[in-house]
Enzyme design. Structure first.
Site, PDB file in Angstrom:
ATOM      1  N   SER A 147      53.628  44.787  -3.834  1.00 56.38           N
ATOM      2  CA  SER A 147      54.482  44.059  -4.641  1.00 56.38           C
ATOM      3  C   SER A 147      53.531  43.268  -5.641  1.00 56.38           C
ATOM      4  CB  SER A 147      55.356  43.067  -4.079  1.00 56.38           C
ATOM      5  OG  SER A 147      55.871  42.019  -4.810  1.00 56.38           O
ATOM      6  N   TYR A 171      56.387  36.008   1.597  1.00 51.63           N
ATOM      7  CA  TYR A 171      56.342  37.485   1.336  1.00 51.63           C
ATOM      8  C   TYR A 171      55.198  37.662   0.388  1.00 51.63           C
ATOM      9  CZ  TYR A 171      58.410  41.457  -1.421  1.00 51.63           C
ATOM     10  OH  TYR A 171      58.413  42.539  -1.968  1.00 51.63           O
TER      11      TYR A 171
END
Length: 258
Positions: free
Chosen positions: A142, A155
């Site tokens: 990501s 995350y």
């Protein structure tokens, strides 16, 4: 170009979102696709879509955080096909929160799926890939692995780990003809985004969707098919010179927002 004919591809999280788009594109390009998915109903929907377009796919209900389950599934796939040419790690979960409101249980849950899950699948295929003379591993990281994003402590931690695991595997197995890369998307419009907006911003879904879309300098979120197209290239023979690389696909998020 980009043919995956006669290749066996294993895709985790292939029941929805980016994973499903990857599974569909790979099957269209000739791969025999194996979807590993916790949600059996979602997996069946992916298989139905692939089959309707003439592709070949199978599914296994599997929790990627469970190493023994992953190893058993991979062994069964190898028994059926004799090899695993491609592994795409798309399964993952999200968490919203900064350090002070990330409970230990939240951190552990993210770690088990997003970090250990990627480790488990790579661990389960690496010996087979060495034995057969090569293979391709593609991990979904990501933009959160490269830049600070507010309220994404756990995350971001997990996706940073995915990025560095990718580099390590690429380095350690390059002599075995095993390529390992990762893709780092910014926001991608999936059912997860719609569900998040409905749960957290009832009545303001469209307003918040537009706000989140504009955080990408290009002015919109990505589409799962766009991520799948990059995945196809990286897992094809045309990318045989590409390994140990992180590919942002982010509408300018990293370079134009900083």
């Amino acid at each position: 170009m980009f043919s995956l004919s006669k290749k066996t591809a294993v895709i985790t999280g292939g029941g929805s979102g980016i994973g499903r788009a990857v599974a569909e594109v790979f099957a269209q390009q000739g791969a025999t696709v194996f979807v590993l998915e916790l949600n059996e109903d979602a997996a069946k929907e992916s298989l139905k879509s692939i089959s309707a377009k003439g592709g070949k796919a199978y599914s296994f209900a599997c929790n990627v955080a469970d190493q023994s389950a992953v190893k058993n599934v991979m062994a069964e796939i190898v028994q059926q096909t004799g090899r695993v040419d491609i592994l795409v790690n798309s399964a993952g979960i999200a968490h919203i929160g900064k350090l002070e409101n990330t409970a230990e249980a939240d951190l552990e849950r993210i770690f088990q799926v997003n970090v250990k899950g990627v480790y488990n699948t790579m661990f389960a295929v690496i010996e087979q890939m060495k034995k057969q003379g090569g293979g391709v591993i593609l991990n979904l990281s990501s933009v959160a692995a490269a830049v600070g994003i507010a309220d994404r402590f756990a995350y971001s931690m997990s996706k940073g780990a995915v990025l560095t695991m990718t580099y390590s595997v690429a380095k350690d197995y390059i002599q075995h003809n095993i390529r390992c890369n990762c893709i780092s998307p910014a926001r991608v419009h999936t059912s997860f985004v719609d569900g998040f907006l409905k749960a957290n911003y009832p009545g303001k879904e469209q307003e918040m969707f537009e706000k989140l879309s504009k955080t990408q300098p290009i002015g919109r979120m990505g589409k799962p098919d766009e991520i799948a197209a990059l995945a196809l290239y990286l897992c094809s023979d045309e990318a045989s010179f590409v390994t140990g690389t992180n590919y942002p696909i982010d509408g300018g998020f990293i370079t134009l927002n900083t």
